[in-house]
Design a protein around this motif. Structure first.
Motif, PDB file in Angstrom:
ATOM      1  N   LEU A 232     -28.379 -42.596  22.053  1.00  0.00           N
ATOM      2  CA  LEU A 232     -27.083 -42.022  23.567  1.00  0.00           C
ATOM      3  C   LEU A 232     -25.989 -42.517  22.471  1.00  0.00           C
ATOM      4  O   LEU A 232     -25.145 -41.187  22.540  1.00  0.00           O
ATOM      5  CB  LEU A 232     -27.254 -42.475  24.974  1.00  0.00           C
ATOM      6  CG  LEU A 232     -28.740 -42.650  25.306  1.00  0.00           C
ATOM      7  CD1 LEU A 232     -28.897 -43.753  26.670  1.00  0.00           C
ATOM      8  CD2 LEU A 232     -28.331 -41.154  25.715  1.00  0.00           C
ATOM      9  N   SER A 233     -25.826 -42.968  22.189  1.00  0.00           N
ATOM     10  CA  SER A 233     -24.816 -44.018  21.352  1.00  0.00           C
ATOM     11  C   SER A 233     -23.906 -42.834  20.585  1.00  0.00           C
ATOM     12  O   SER A 233     -22.983 -42.462  19.711  1.00  0.00           O
ATOM     13  CB  SER A 233     -24.708 -45.600  20.635  1.00  0.00           C
ATOM     14  OG  SER A 233     -23.016 -45.569  20.107  1.00  0.00           O
ATOM     15  N   TRP A 236     -22.529 -39.843  21.868  1.00  0.00           N
ATOM     16  CA  TRP A 236     -21.242 -39.671  22.383  1.00  0.00           C
ATOM     17  C   TRP A 236     -20.816 -39.926  21.399  1.00  0.00           C
ATOM     18  O   TRP A 236     -19.103 -39.333  21.344  1.00  0.00           O
ATOM     19  CB  TRP A 236     -21.713 -41.562  23.246  1.00  0.00           C
ATOM     20  CG  TRP A 236     -20.137 -41.992  23.705  1.00  0.00           C
ATOM     21  CD1 TRP A 236     -18.972 -42.273  23.102  1.00  0.00           C
ATOM     22  CD2 TRP A 236     -19.966 -41.118  25.116  1.00  0.00           C
ATOM     23  NE1 TRP A 236     -18.282 -42.322  23.986  1.00  0.00           N
ATOM     24  CE2 TRP A 236     -18.906 -41.902  24.998  1.00  0.00           C
ATOM     25  CE3 TRP A 236     -20.843 -40.393  26.199  1.00  0.00           C
ATOM     26  CZ2 TRP A 236     -17.845 -41.571  26.642  1.00  0.00           C
ATOM     27  CZ3 TRP A 236     -19.443 -40.840  26.965  1.00  0.00           C
ATOM     28  CH2 TRP A 236     -18.514 -41.391  27.415  1.00  0.00           C
ATOM     29  N   HIS A 237     -20.775 -40.341  19.851  1.00  0.00           N
ATOM     30  CA  HIS A 237     -19.959 -40.589  19.434  1.00  0.00           C
ATOM     31  C   HIS A 237     -20.060 -38.741  17.768  1.00  0.00           C
ATOM     32  O   HIS A 237     -20.678 -39.939  16.505  1.00  0.00           O
ATOM     33  CB  HIS A 237     -19.612 -42.211  17.590  1.00  0.00           C
ATOM     34  CG  HIS A 237     -19.148 -42.991  18.936  1.00  0.00           C
ATOM     35  ND1 HIS A 237     -20.140 -43.775  19.873  1.00  0.00           N
ATOM     36  CD2 HIS A 237     -18.026 -43.457  19.584  1.00  0.00           C
ATOM     37  CE1 HIS A 237     -19.610 -44.377  20.427  1.00  0.00           C
ATOM     38  NE2 HIS A 237     -18.387 -44.713  20.290  1.00  0.00           N
TER      39      HIS A 237
END
Length: 596
Positions: A232-233, A236-237
């Protein structure tokens, strides 16, 4: 055949390995271990050489590529490498081992040891003992490893001799032991005799096995949740992840190499995500750490696609705090595995474990989860350079302690509460839950009632109600008596109302052709014709004596009606008593005397 021919040398057709005996079998295992090491080293060398050939401007020649291949092979065993060609001129250690790369040598050693001990169906060649196979395979593998380590000391990256001396034999022997254990059918015992008796007794108990399963399940959920957090990170990035590839290399071969390296570091990233969700987080250099609360210190983060998922500097947000759901789920899984064995659903309360045993099993599962977490985070971390990069990754003892605390706080009280519910109020609730319509334990449908009698295969007509009678009661019909036993004459007894005889129980096979009853059974009454089933005849009839006014005299049966039951057999006539003989009169009484 001549005598000379018979005494000639005998040429055996069996393999040479059998003629050599067990010693030759050990040599074969030694060769298997060396072959496994050569296969792993060759696979990595081919991959490195392909990348080196496809690179438009390589930094060094084939000797440098071979040194890189040897360094990767040693790193796959947990060995630490040292980079000597740094910009500062100081040697920089590289201790972050790609955990996915460890699978290759471990699988090769495991396979070599397993094939060396597995029995031969044809029994044409001997097999070594398990200890001999472990020693032979490990020795062959370590001989190749010693040669590779000596070759890697002269180039860059160089191997750390102390680390190679510890890590290389440890990984090799453990993998060989796992291979022999697999060849023997993965037995669960017996335990080694050198263990104390009390410890062996405790280890074979059921709660220890349940705690081990719960610990493995909790650790799996923990690291799976960490992998989800990293994914997920990364999404996101996403922009920073895309920019990292052209920054590291402008050609496709270099970017492909970066992608392969990131793929082998995925298990490391999962361990980092699990440590982040537990709370301690991970170190980004000396004096800098990333936790759900905040990113503190001055992080030294190299440019790499996976490191782009590191949260931004500053205080944490509710999204960062939501990572605490990962250890909560791990604690729930440990409690679920414990209660599944301590207090299963719909079980007799007498078979449920005690509260103390349930709490102790859940606590042991939490301890096991903490130990596995500490081991995984220790393998996923390590130095990435000198000075500030000496501490990089999660701190293993902090992550293990946090996993133990989270699991124990959630699993122990929850498992105990569920056990008390299922053994106390839950057992009383389950007594009336199945009474609900459409409810069944675990399926949502009502359970079938338990009965010892077989259900009738065909519907039986309901008995007709007895209509009121207005006349005198009808005489009772005597039961049939066998002819051999004389029956007394029937004596009619008055009754208030005539009662219909109860119907015979339904036969299990009443759909088959009708058979005559046994001699001592009641007479069978045939079903009425099809035209008489829907409409009952009105008025009195011979086969419906209850519909007519009762009469003290029996009615004459209609000889034409076929449905009339047969008349009961007449009672046997009572034998007449024999007349008693008359007494003879005495002389002189009632008789005249004759002439003299």
């Amino acid at each position: 055949m001549t005598q000379t021919t018979d005494r000639g040398p005998v040429h055996s057709t069996t393999p040479v390995l059998v003629q050599g005996g067990r010693r030759a079998a050990l040599v074969a295992c030694l060769v298997r271990g060396a072959t496994a090491a050569g296969l792993g080293l060759g696979a990595l060398a081919v991959l490195v050489m392909v990348v080196w050939i496809s690179s438009p401007y390589p930094d060094n020649g084939p000797d440098g590529a071979l040194h890189i291949a040897a360094g990767l092979w040693l790193m796959a065993h947990g060995t630490e490498l040292i980079r000597t060609d740094t910009l500062s001129g100081q040697p920089a250690p590289v201790g972050v081992v790609p955990l996915l790369l460890v699978v290759l040598p471990v699988w090769l050693v495991h396979r070599a040891a397993r094939d060396g001990v597995i029995p031969d169906p044809a029994e044409r060649r001997p097999r070594p003992s398990p200890r001999g196979a472990i020693c032979a395979v490990s020795m062959g593998y370590l001989l190749v490893g010693a040669v590779v380590a000596g070759y890697s000391r002269s180039g860059s990256p160089a191997v750390n001799p102390l680390s190679a001396l510890v890590q290389l034999p440890l990984v090799t022997v453990l993998a060989a032991c796992a291979g022999v254990w697999t060849a023997k059918g993965r037995p669960a015992g017996p335990l080694p005799k050198w263990l104390p008796g009390a410890l062996r007794l405790r280890l074979v108990r059921t709660r220890v096995a349940v705690a081990l399963r719960a610990a493995c399940a909790g650790a799996l959920v923990l690291f799976g949740g960490g992998a989800v957090l990293v994914a997920l990170s990364l999404v996101w990035h996403g922009e920073a992840v895309r920019e990292a590839f052209p920054y590291l290399s402008e050609v496709w071969s270099g970017q492909f190499t970066v992608l392969l390296l990131a793929f082998t570091l995925v298990p490391n990233a999962a361990a980092w995500g699990a440590a982040y969700g537990l709370g301690p987080g991970f170190a980004l250099g000396t004096g800098a750490s990333a936790t759900p609360l905040a990113l503190s210190g001055d992080p030294a983060v190299p440019v790499f696609p996976l490191l782009a998922a590191v949260p931004a500097e500053g205080a944490g947000t509710p999204l960062n705090w939501a990572c605490a759901l990962v250890p909560v789920l791990a604690g729930l899984v440990i409690a679920g595995f414990t209660t599944a064995a301590a207090a299963p659903r719909f079980v007799d309360p007498a078979l449920v474990w005690r509260n103390r045993e349930t709490a102790l099993t859940a606590f042991l599962g939490a301890v096991g989860c903490g130990v596995l977490t500490a081991a995984m985070t220790a393998a996923a971390a390590g130095p990435m350079g000198s000075a500030r990069l000496l501490a990089f990754g999660p701190v293993w003892w902090l992550a293990g302690a946090a996993a133990l605390a989270w699991s124990a706080v959630i699993a122990v009280p929850l498992a105990t509460a569920v056990r008390m519910w299922r053994a106390g109020p839950g057992a009383r609730v389950r007594r009336w839950l199945p009474r609900w319509p459409g409810f069944r334990r675990g399926t949502g449908t009502a359970p079938a009632p338990a009965t010892d009698r077989e259900p009738p295969s065909a519907p039986q007509p309901e008995p007709e109600p007895n209509p009121p009678t207005s006349g005198p009661p009808a005489p009772s019909v005597p039961a049939p008596v066998p002819a051999s036993v004389p029956a007394p004459a029937p004596v009619p007894k008055p009754a208030k109302a005539a009662k219909a005889a109860p119907e015979a129980p339904a036969e299990a096979y009443d759909f088959l052709p009708e058979l005559p009853r046994v001699a001592d059974g009641p007479p069978h009454r045939p079903d009425p014709p099809e035209e008489d089933r829907d409409e009952e005849p009105a008025g009195p009839s011979p086969d419906r004596p209850w519909a007519a006014p009762a009469s003290p005299w029996p009615q004459d049966p209609d000889p034409v009606t076929p449905a009339d039951p047969p008349a009961p057999p007449a009672p046997a006539p009572k034998p007449e008593p024999e007349p008693e003989p008359k007494p003879k009169p005495e002389q002189g009484q009632g008789q005249e005397s004759g002439p003299v």
